[in-house]
Design a protein around this motif. Structure first.
Motif, PDB file in Angstrom:
ATOM      1  N   ILE A   3      52.729  54.168  -7.471  1.00 20.39           N
ATOM      2  CA  ILE A   3      52.801  55.383  -8.277  1.00 20.39           C
ATOM      3  C   ILE A   3      51.418  55.989  -8.471  1.00 20.39           C
ATOM      4  CG2 ILE A   3      53.324  56.237 -10.600  1.00 20.39           C
ATOM      5  CD1 ILE A   3      55.618  54.240 -10.677  1.00 20.39           C
ATOM      6  N   PHE A   4      50.390  55.169  -8.499  1.00 24.62           N
ATOM      7  CA  PHE A   4      49.047  55.660  -8.779  1.00 24.62           C
ATOM      8  C   PHE A   4      48.261  56.049  -7.531  1.00 24.62           C
ATOM      9  CE2 PHE A   4      50.095  54.299 -12.922  1.00 24.62           C
ATOM     10  CZ  PHE A   4      49.208  54.921 -13.779  1.00 24.62           C
ATOM     11  N   VAL A   5      48.789  55.798  -6.332  1.00 24.16           N
ATOM     12  CA  VAL A   5      48.097  56.208  -5.105  1.00 24.16           C
ATOM     13  C   VAL A   5      47.926  57.730  -5.058  1.00 24.16           C
ATOM     14  CG1 VAL A   5      48.200  56.249  -2.582  1.00 24.16           C
ATOM     15  CG2 VAL A   5      48.719  54.135  -3.817  1.00 24.16           C
ATOM     16  N   PRO A   6      48.993  58.522  -5.306  1.00 28.16           N
ATOM     17  CA  PRO A   6      48.789  59.973  -5.321  1.00 28.16           C
ATOM     18  C   PRO A   6      47.795  60.415  -6.397  1.00 28.16           C
ATOM     19  CG  PRO A   6      51.124  59.497  -5.165  1.00 28.16           C
ATOM     20  CD  PRO A   6      50.424  58.198  -5.428  1.00 28.16           C
ATOM     21  N   PHE A   7      47.763  59.703  -7.521  1.00 26.40           N
ATOM     22  CA  PHE A   7      46.813  60.033  -8.589  1.00 26.40           C
ATOM     23  C   PHE A   7      45.374  59.896  -8.080  1.00 26.40           C
ATOM     24  CE2 PHE A   7      45.446  58.942 -13.206  1.00 26.40           C
ATOM     25  CZ  PHE A   7      44.983  60.239 -13.386  1.00 26.40           C
ATOM     26  N   GLY A   8      45.112  58.824  -7.336  1.00 21.66           N
ATOM     27  CA  GLY A   8      43.790  58.640  -6.749  1.00 21.66           C
ATOM     28  C   GLY A   8      43.450  59.739  -5.754  1.00 21.66           C
ATOM     29  N   LEU A   9      44.448  60.164  -4.989  1.00 25.27           N
ATOM     30  CA  LEU A   9      44.236  61.275  -4.048  1.00 25.27           C
ATOM     31  C   LEU A   9      43.922  62.565  -4.797  1.00 25.27           C
ATOM     32  CD1 LEU A   9      47.096  60.611  -1.469  1.00 25.27           C
ATOM     33  CD2 LEU A   9      44.647  60.470  -1.041  1.00 25.27           C
ATOM     34  N   TYR A  10      44.694  62.845  -5.846  1.00 23.46           N
ATOM     35  CA  TYR A  10      44.485  64.077  -6.612  1.00 23.46           C
ATOM     36  C   TYR A  10      43.095  64.100  -7.257  1.00 23.46           C
ATOM     37  CZ  TYR A  10      49.506  65.088  -6.273  1.00 23.46           C
ATOM     38  OH  TYR A  10      50.768  65.359  -5.828  1.00 23.46           O
ATOM     39  N   VAL A  11      42.696  62.987  -7.862  1.00 23.64           N
ATOM     40  CA  VAL A  11      41.375  62.930  -8.498  1.00 23.64           C
ATOM     41  C   VAL A  11      40.282  63.149  -7.456  1.00 23.64           C
ATOM     42  CG1 VAL A  11      39.733  61.405  -9.671  1.00 23.64           C
ATOM     43  CG2 VAL A  11      42.092  61.490 -10.443  1.00 23.64           C
ATOM     44  N   SER A  12      40.438  62.524  -6.304  1.00 25.38           N
ATOM     45  CA  SER A  12      39.429  62.669  -5.251  1.00 25.38           C
ATOM     46  C   SER A  12      39.358  64.088  -4.711  1.00 25.38           C
ATOM     47  CB  SER A  12      39.721  61.698  -4.107  1.00 25.38           C
ATOM     48  OG  SER A  12      39.567  60.374  -4.539  1.00 25.38           O
ATOM     49  N   MET A  13      40.504  64.752  -4.592  1.00 23.10           N
ATOM     50  CA  MET A  13      40.502  66.130  -4.093  1.00 23.10           C
ATOM     51  C   MET A  13      39.903  67.083  -5.127  1.00 23.10           C
ATOM     52  SD  MET A  13      43.986  66.702  -1.907  1.00 23.10           S
ATOM     53  CE  MET A  13      45.108  65.853  -3.005  1.00 23.10           C
ATOM     54  N   LEU A  14      40.248  66.870  -6.378  1.00 25.57           N
ATOM     55  CA  LEU A  14      39.784  67.788  -7.415  1.00 25.57           C
ATOM     56  C   LEU A  14      38.323  67.559  -7.787  1.00 25.57           C
ATOM     57  CD1 LEU A  14      42.910  67.768  -9.747  1.00 25.57           C
ATOM     58  CD2 LEU A  14      42.144  69.619  -8.258  1.00 25.57           C
ATOM     59  N   LYS A  15      37.888  66.340  -7.757  1.00 23.03           N
ATOM     60  CA  LYS A  15      36.530  65.999  -8.181  1.00 23.03           C
ATOM     61  C   LYS A  15      35.821  65.206  -7.081  1.00 23.03           C
ATOM     62  CE  LYS A  15      37.014  67.822 -12.210  1.00 23.03           C
ATOM     63  NZ  LYS A  15      36.275  69.015 -12.589  1.00 23.03           N
ATOM     64  N   SER A  16      35.688  65.787  -5.902  1.00 23.57           N
ATOM     65  CA  SER A  16      35.095  65.075  -4.769  1.00 23.57           C
ATOM     66  C   SER A  16      33.615  64.761  -4.984  1.00 23.57           C
ATOM     67  CB  SER A  16      35.282  65.874  -3.484  1.00 23.57           C
ATOM     68  OG  SER A  16      34.659  67.133  -3.594  1.00 23.57           O
ATOM     69  N   ASN A  17      32.962  65.480  -5.878  1.00 19.37           N
ATOM     70  CA  ASN A  17      31.544  65.226  -6.119  1.00 19.37           C
ATOM     71  C   ASN A  17      31.301  64.112  -7.144  1.00 19.37           C
ATOM     72  OD1 ASN A  17      32.583  66.806  -8.182  1.00 19.37           O
ATOM     73  ND2 ASN A  17      30.692  67.948  -8.489  1.00 19.37           N
ATOM     74  N   TRP A  18      32.350  63.601  -7.790  1.00 17.40           N
ATOM     75  CA  TRP A  18      32.200  62.521  -8.755  1.00 17.40           C
ATOM     76  C   TRP A  18      31.893  61.211  -8.032  1.00 17.40           C
ATOM     77  CZ3 TRP A  18      36.572  62.695 -12.977  1.00 17.40           C
ATOM     78  CH2 TRP A  18      36.337  63.777 -13.831  1.00 17.40           C
ATOM     79  N   SER A  19      31.243  60.298  -8.737  1.00 17.39           N
ATOM     80  CA  SER A  19      31.002  58.964  -8.186  1.00 17.39           C
ATOM     81  C   SER A  19      32.312  58.175  -8.188  1.00 17.39           C
ATOM     82  CB  SER A  19      29.958  58.229  -9.030  1.00 17.39           C
ATOM     83  OG  SER A  19      30.487  57.930 -10.306  1.00 17.39           O
ATOM     84  N   PHE A  20      32.294  57.050  -7.464  1.00 17.51           N
ATOM     85  CA  PHE A  20      33.493  56.223  -7.352  1.00 17.51           C
ATOM     86  C   PHE A  20      33.970  55.752  -8.722  1.00 17.51           C
ATOM     87  CE2 PHE A  20      35.400  51.999  -6.910  1.00 17.51           C
ATOM     88  CZ  PHE A  20      36.484  52.314  -6.115  1.00 17.51           C
ATOM     89  N   LEU A  21      33.071  55.238  -9.542  1.00 16.01           N
ATOM     90  CA  LEU A  21      33.467  54.731 -10.861  1.00 16.01           C
ATOM     91  C   LEU A  21      33.970  55.835 -11.774  1.00 16.01           C
ATOM     92  CD1 LEU A  21      30.717  52.061 -11.566  1.00 16.01           C
ATOM     93  CD2 LEU A  21      33.099  51.698 -10.924  1.00 16.01           C
ATOM     94  N   ARG A  22      33.400  57.015 -11.635  1.00 18.20           N
ATOM     95  CA  ARG A  22      33.852  58.133 -12.456  1.00 18.20           C
ATOM     96  C   ARG A  22      35.265  58.572 -12.053  1.00 18.20           C
ATOM     97  NH1 ARG A  22      30.409  63.583 -13.728  1.00 18.20           N
ATOM     98  NH2 ARG A  22      31.698  64.249 -15.463  1.00 18.20           N
ATOM     99  N   LYS A  23      35.624  58.371 -10.784  1.00 17.17           N
ATOM    100  CA  LYS A  23      36.984  58.673 -10.329  1.00 17.17           C
ATOM    101  C   LYS A  23      37.975  57.607 -10.798  1.00 17.17           C
ATOM    102  CE  LYS A  23      35.498  61.003  -6.124  1.00 17.17           C
ATOM    103  NZ  LYS A  23      35.443  60.904  -4.653  1.00 17.17           N
ATOM    104  N   VAL A  24      37.522  56.362 -10.855  1.00 20.03           N
ATOM    105  CA  VAL A  24      38.406  55.256 -11.260  1.00 20.03           C
ATOM    106  C   VAL A  24      38.687  55.289 -12.760  1.00 20.03           C
ATOM    107  CG1 VAL A  24      38.576  52.737 -11.398  1.00 20.03           C
ATOM    108  CG2 VAL A  24      37.716  53.802  -9.322  1.00 20.03           C
ATOM    109  N   ALA A  25      37.739  55.774 -13.554  1.00 24.76           N
ATOM    110  CA  ALA A  25      37.880  55.760 -15.015  1.00 24.76           C
ATOM    111  C   ALA A  25      39.136  56.473 -15.516  1.00 24.76           C
ATOM    112  CB  ALA A  25      36.629  56.341 -15.661  1.00 24.76           C
ATOM    113  N   PRO A  26      39.458  57.713 -15.072  1.00 29.46           N
ATOM    114  CA  PRO A  26      40.686  58.329 -15.589  1.00 29.46           C
ATOM    115  C   PRO A  26      41.953  57.615 -15.126  1.00 29.46           C
ATOM    116  CG  PRO A  26      39.624  59.784 -13.992  1.00 29.46           C
ATOM    117  CD  PRO A  26      38.707  58.634 -14.231  1.00 29.46           C
ATOM    118  N   ILE A  27      41.907  57.020 -13.944  1.00 32.14           N
ATOM    119  CA  ILE A  27      43.075  56.288 -13.446  1.00 32.14           C
ATOM    120  C   ILE A  27      43.333  55.072 -14.320  1.00 32.14           C
ATOM    121  CG2 ILE A  27      43.964  54.976 -11.484  1.00 32.14           C
ATOM    122  CD1 ILE A  27      42.235  56.904  -9.709  1.00 32.14           C
ATOM    123  N   ALA A  28      42.283  54.304 -14.603  1.00 29.55           N
ATOM    124  CA  ALA A  28      42.419  53.121 -15.456  1.00 29.55           C
ATOM    125  C   ALA A  28      42.807  53.521 -16.877  1.00 29.55           C
ATOM    126  CB  ALA A  28      41.119  52.327 -15.457  1.00 29.55           C
TER     127      ALA A  28
END
Length: 105
Positions: A3-28
């Motif tokens: 269920i969270f795989v698309p969420f990771g895709l969406y975060v990466s598409m919307l905030k591609s300039n964020w660092s890896f940890l900054r992308k993981v934080a909203p998912i967690a």
């Protein structure tokens, strides 16, 4: 986890300039909120492994975006492909959740 795989895709598409940890934080964080709500409303079982699994699913989505970004060099092409993949995944998950709600009613 799926269920969270698309969420990771969406975060990466919307905030591609964020660092890896900054992308993981909203998912967690969203996963933690879901587990707290499950506990408060006594729906299902709350477990730390669910938070870890959901976060891992989001990380898989981030990694998929990273791989596609390396293979296809143009951001527009990447976002079109991954947006469709994430949309199909979101629709499948929504249909599954509706089905589970109907069956368990």
């Amino acid at each position: 986890m799926l269920i969270f795989v698309p969420f990771g895709l969406y975060v990466s598409m919307l905030k591609s300039n964020w660092s890896f940890l900054r992308k993981v934080a909203p998912i967690a964080s969203v996963s933690l909120v879901y587990e707290v709500l499950q506990f408060l409303f006594a729906i299902g079982a709350s477990d730390i492994t669910d938070i870890i699994g959901n976060t891992l699913g989001g990380i898989i989505g981030i990694v998929i975006y990273f791989v596609f970004h390396r293979v296809f060099k143009t951001d527009l092409k990447i976002n079109k492909i991954l947006n469709r993949i994430a949309l199909v995944g979101t629709m499948c998950i929504s249909i599954l959740l509706i089905f589970l709600i109907i069956v368990n009613s």
